[in-house]
Design an enzyme around this catalytic site. Structure first.
Site, PDB file in Angstrom:
ATOM      1  N   ARG A  30       0.907  -1.208  -0.012  1.00  0.00           N
ATOM      2  CA  ARG A  30      -0.071  -0.442  -0.222  1.00  0.00           C
ATOM      3  C   ARG A  30       0.613   1.141   0.321  1.00  0.00           C
ATOM      4  O   ARG A  30       0.868   2.673   0.760  1.00  0.00           O
ATOM      5  CB  ARG A  30      -0.690   0.017   1.271  1.00  0.00           C
ATOM      6  CG  ARG A  30      -2.035  -1.055   1.013  1.00  0.00           C
ATOM      7  CD  ARG A  30      -3.111  -0.484  -0.032  1.00  0.00           C
ATOM      8  NE  ARG A  30      -3.823  -1.453  -0.062  1.00  0.00           N
ATOM      9  CZ  ARG A  30      -5.252  -1.599   0.535  1.00  0.00           C
ATOM     10  NH1 ARG A  30      -5.663  -0.800   1.099  1.00  0.00           N
ATOM     11  NH2 ARG A  30      -6.032  -2.663   0.462  1.00  0.00           N
ATOM     12  N   ARG A  34      -2.845   6.790   0.080  1.00  0.00           N
ATOM     13  CA  ARG A  34      -3.467   7.556   0.107  1.00  0.00           C
ATOM     14  C   ARG A  34      -2.514   7.864   1.676  1.00  0.00           C
ATOM     15  O   ARG A  34      -3.244   9.131   1.918  1.00  0.00           O
ATOM     16  CB  ARG A  34      -4.791   6.912   1.059  1.00  0.00           C
ATOM     17  CG  ARG A  34      -6.113   6.918   0.153  1.00  0.00           C
ATOM     18  CD  ARG A  34      -7.152   6.293   0.924  1.00  0.00           C
ATOM     19  NE  ARG A  34      -7.125   4.863   1.422  1.00  0.00           N
ATOM     20  CZ  ARG A  34      -7.867   4.373   2.518  1.00  0.00           C
ATOM     21  NH1 ARG A  34      -8.966   4.709   2.845  1.00  0.00           N
ATOM     22  NH2 ARG A  34      -6.955   3.494   3.405  1.00  0.00           N
ATOM     23  N   ARG A  43      -5.796  11.906  -7.796  1.00  0.00           N
ATOM     24  CA  ARG A  43      -7.035  11.117  -7.537  1.00  0.00           C
ATOM     25  C   ARG A  43      -8.888  11.330  -6.743  1.00  0.00           C
ATOM     26  O   ARG A  43      -9.391  11.502  -7.564  1.00  0.00           O
ATOM     27  CB  ARG A  43      -7.252   9.950  -6.012  1.00  0.00           C
ATOM     28  CG  ARG A  43      -6.542   8.514  -6.725  1.00  0.00           C
ATOM     29  CD  ARG A  43      -7.188   7.371  -7.560  1.00  0.00           C
ATOM     30  NE  ARG A  43      -8.722   7.556  -6.723  1.00  0.00           N
ATOM     31  CZ  ARG A  43      -9.235   6.812  -6.048  1.00  0.00           C
ATOM     32  NH1 ARG A  43      -8.837   6.154  -5.444  1.00  0.00           N
ATOM     33  NH2 ARG A  43     -10.812   7.279  -5.645  1.00  0.00           N
TER      34      ARG A  43
HETATM   35  O1  CP3 Z   1       0.007   0.921  -2.492  1.00  0.00           O
HETATM   36  C1  CP3 Z   1      -0.405  -0.656  -3.380  1.00  0.00           C
HETATM   37  O2  CP3 Z   1      -0.192  -1.672  -2.594  1.00  0.00           O
HETATM   38  C2  CP3 Z   1      -0.660  -0.791  -4.655  1.00  0.00           C
HETATM   39  C3  CP3 Z   1      -2.465  -1.181  -5.102  1.00  0.00           C
HETATM   40  C4  CP3 Z   1      -3.353  -1.691  -3.947  1.00  0.00           C
HETATM   41  C5  CP3 Z   1      -4.262  -1.058  -3.837  1.00  0.00           C
HETATM   42  N1  CP3 Z   1      -5.400  -2.832  -3.108  1.00  0.00           N
HETATM   43  C6  CP3 Z   1      -4.864  -0.073  -4.275  1.00  0.00           C
HETATM   44  C7  CP3 Z   1      -6.415   0.614  -3.087  1.00  0.00           C
HETATM   45  C8  CP3 Z   1      -2.992  -3.285  -4.030  1.00  0.00           C
HETATM   46  C9  CP3 Z   1      -1.548  -4.190  -3.826  1.00  0.00           C
HETATM   47  C10 CP3 Z   1      -4.429  -3.574  -2.902  1.00  0.00           C
HETATM   48  C11 CP3 Z   1      -4.541  -4.567  -2.723  1.00  0.00           C
HETATM   49  C12 CP3 Z   1      -5.809  -5.207  -2.310  1.00  0.00           C
HETATM   50  N2  CP3 Z   1      -7.151  -4.411  -2.123  1.00  0.00           N
HETATM   51  C13 CP3 Z   1      -6.289  -6.592  -1.548  1.00  0.00           C
HETATM   52  C14 CP3 Z   1      -5.106  -7.078  -1.006  1.00  0.00           C
HETATM   53  C15 CP3 Z   1      -3.623  -6.304   0.234  1.00  0.00           C
HETATM   54  C16 CP3 Z   1      -4.574  -6.434   1.574  1.00  0.00           C
HETATM   55  O3  CP3 Z   1      -4.530  -4.813   2.225  1.00  0.00           O
HETATM   56  O4  CP3 Z   1      -4.146  -7.143   2.732  1.00  0.00           O
HETATM   57  C17 CP3 Z   1      -7.479  -6.375  -0.685  1.00  0.00           C
HETATM   58  C18 CP3 Z   1      -7.988  -7.038   0.446  1.00  0.00           C
HETATM   59  C19 CP3 Z   1      -8.058  -5.351  -1.293  1.00  0.00           C
HETATM   60  C20 CP3 Z   1      -9.233  -5.044  -1.481  1.00  0.00           C
HETATM   61  C21 CP3 Z   1      -9.687  -3.766  -0.691  1.00  0.00           C
HETATM   62  N3  CP3 Z   1      -9.397  -2.136  -1.589  1.00  0.00           N
HETATM   63  C22 CP3 Z   1      -9.672  -3.187   0.413  1.00  0.00           C
HETATM   64  C23 CP3 Z   1      -9.429  -3.895   1.610  1.00  0.00           C
HETATM   65  C24 CP3 Z   1      -9.216  -1.587  -0.222  1.00  0.00           C
HETATM   66  C25 CP3 Z   1      -9.796  -0.501   1.514  1.00  0.00           C
HETATM   67  C26 CP3 Z   1     -10.995  -0.101   1.550  1.00  0.00           C
HETATM   68  C27 CP3 Z   1     -10.330   1.041   2.368  1.00  0.00           C
HETATM   69  O5  CP3 Z   1     -10.740   2.569   1.553  1.00  0.00           O
HETATM   70  O6  CP3 Z   1      -9.756   1.718   3.766  1.00  0.00           O
HETATM   71  C28 CP3 Z   1      -9.388  -1.308  -1.592  1.00  0.00           C
HETATM   72  C29 CP3 Z   1      -9.382   0.312  -1.533  1.00  0.00           C
HETATM   73  C30 CP3 Z   1      -8.328   0.278  -2.268  1.00  0.00           C
HETATM   74  N4  CP3 Z   1      -7.145  -0.124  -2.706  1.00  0.00           N
HETATM   75  C31 CP3 Z   1      -7.659   2.087  -1.508  1.00  0.00           C
HETATM   76  C32 CP3 Z   1      -5.866   1.190  -2.694  1.00  0.00           C
HETATM   77  C33 CP3 Z   1      -5.308   2.230  -2.788  1.00  0.00           C
HETATM   78  C34 CP3 Z   1      -7.784   3.083  -1.274  1.00  0.00           C
HETATM   79  C35 CP3 Z   1      -8.900   3.725  -2.539  1.00  0.00           C
HETATM   80  C36 CP3 Z   1      -9.048   5.114  -2.331  1.00  0.00           C
HETATM   81  O7  CP3 Z   1      -8.170   5.453  -2.432  1.00  0.00           O
HETATM   82  O8  CP3 Z   1     -10.612   5.766  -2.400  1.00  0.00           O
END
Ligand code: CP3
Length: 347
Positions: A30, A34, A43
């Site tokens: 991550r 954010r 974004r």
């Molecule tokens: O920086 C990175 O790691 C690259 C991008 C990345 C994102 N999601 C971007 C993202 C990666 C590798 C993921 C993987 C992901 N997504 C996982 C596996 C990793 C982990 O954390 O265990 C999972 C379970 C997801 C599903 C998901 N998508 C979640 C739990 C969330 C967060 C919800 C929140 O806002 O708290 C997302 C959204 C997400 N994926 C964001 C980002 C940057 C936030 C979106 C935003 O900016 O609104």
């Protein structure tokens, strides 16, 4: 030691193969997200899934943390549900919540409506990867996907779940449907990874984020065969594979045996213990507690030094957090961690 400009010879890829490195490579799960003001800025006004399908944005967001922190790898900016959406699943990512579906998966008919993922459904993903790789030069890009269990959990629960009760109910109540769903998700995950590798990613990480909610018996019977099949589909790709889950201390040896070069370790397990558990012969990734980045710097420094020290017992160590960067993390601390890892481990 000299390193060439080829990402296949970068510290990250070398450490993943258990080869000698000029310094311990470091990146953060991550990191492209954010905690960066430049991320929030770019974004603004764009929905998450739309951003993931827009090569200009994906390229810029993937590169932001590399420029700022000088990490040893970029992680592709996307999400584990992007390939599901590409196959036509009606899914959204809600800010602060994560992936949500209006109509969760319940039946054989739902499976029949879930097609395989083919490269023509995601031409933008290949394009984004190609652009990023060009810009990165010697720095490797890590591609990723969600493992079948974690994807199935989102489909079945309709969103994030505290207990995964609907998932476990389907798994045990209709094992045939469960295995057929996971076989389809294996195809989708593997196809998503292959597109990234063929476009130039230098390593891949398979996230089974929610596997830690399973008993070892359930993990072995209902989940491991599908993770193994997903990783096996990348065996001939030539890039190292990293496998990571949260709260998976009890599953570590099973996950390490799923067909991966590197085992990711979450922050609940002491890194030295994790290395011993998997037999000491395998490169590891991890595992600073992301919440400790909010503690005084002396605490962070002590932890980083301890983790680097313990990591020396493995044939390779990729420094990372034990889960993703928390949104309110001060990015300055992340940069300092990178500098410290490089300084302490340089040889
Ligand atoms: O920086 C990175 O790691 C690259 C991008 C990345 C994102 N999601 C971007 C993202 C990666 C590798 C993921 C993987 C992901 N997504 C996982 C596996 C990793 C982990 O954390 O265990 C999972 C379970 C997801 C599903 C998901 N998508 C979640 C739990 C969330 C967060 C919800 C929140 O806002 O708290 C997302 C959204 C997400 N994926 C964001 C980002 C940057 C936030 C979106 C935003 O900016 O609104």
């Amino acid at each position: 030691m000299t390193t060439t400009a080829d990402p296949a010879d970068s510290p990250l890829v070398r450490a993943a193969r258990g080869e000698a490195v000029p310094h311990t490579p470091v990146w953060f799960m991550r990191q492209a997200g954010r905690s960066l003001p430049e991320y929030r800025e770019i974004r603004r006004g764009t929905d998450m899934l739309e951003a993931c399908r827009t090569p200009d944005l994906v390229t810029e967001i993937t590169l932001q943390p590399v420029r700022r922190h000088r990490v040893d790898a970029a992680i592709f900016f996307s999400d584990i549900v992007v390939p599901l959406e590409a196959t036509g699943v009606d899914i959204d990512i809600e800010p602060g919540v994560g992936p949500v579906l209006d109509v969760p998966f319940t039946s054989r008919e739902d499976l029949e409506r879930l097609p395989e993922l083919t490269p023509d459904m995601i031409p933008d993903i290949a394009e984004s990867v190609r652009r990023i790789v060009l810009e990165l030069g010697p720095t490797p890009l890590i591609g990723f996907a969600g493992a079948p269990f974690t994807l199935a959990s989102y489909l079945i629960e309709g969103g994030p779940s505290k207990n995964h009760e609907l998932t476990k109910s389907l798994m045990h109540g209709d094992p045939q449907l469960w295995h057929d769903l996971c076989a389809r998700l294996t195809q989708i995950s593997a196809a998503f990874l292959k597109v990234q590798v063929e476009a130039g990613a230098s390593a891949i990480q398979l996230f089974d984020s929610w596997a830690g909610f399973l008993s070892r018996a359930d993990y072995r019977e209902y989940v491991l065969p599908h993770s193994r099949a997903t990783l096996a589909a990348l065996a001939d790709s030539g890039v190292p594979r990293i496998h990571f889950g949260v709260g998976t201390g009890e599953l570590l040896t099973d996950m390490a045996g799923a067909g991966t070069e590197v085992i990711g370790v979450d922050y609940r397990v002491n890194l030295g213990d994790a290395i011993a558990r998997v037999g000491g012969g395998m490169p590891v990734q991890g595992n600073l507690d992301p919440a400790l980045l909010f503690a005084p710097w002396e605490v962070v420094e002590r932890e980083v030094r301890r983790i680097l020290d313990e990591g020396r017992a493995a044939p390779g160590h990729i420094f990372n957090l034990g889960h993703g960067v928390l949104p309110d993390t001060d990015p300055v601390v992340l940069t300092r961690v990178v500098e410290l890892v490089h300084e302490v481990s340089s040889r």
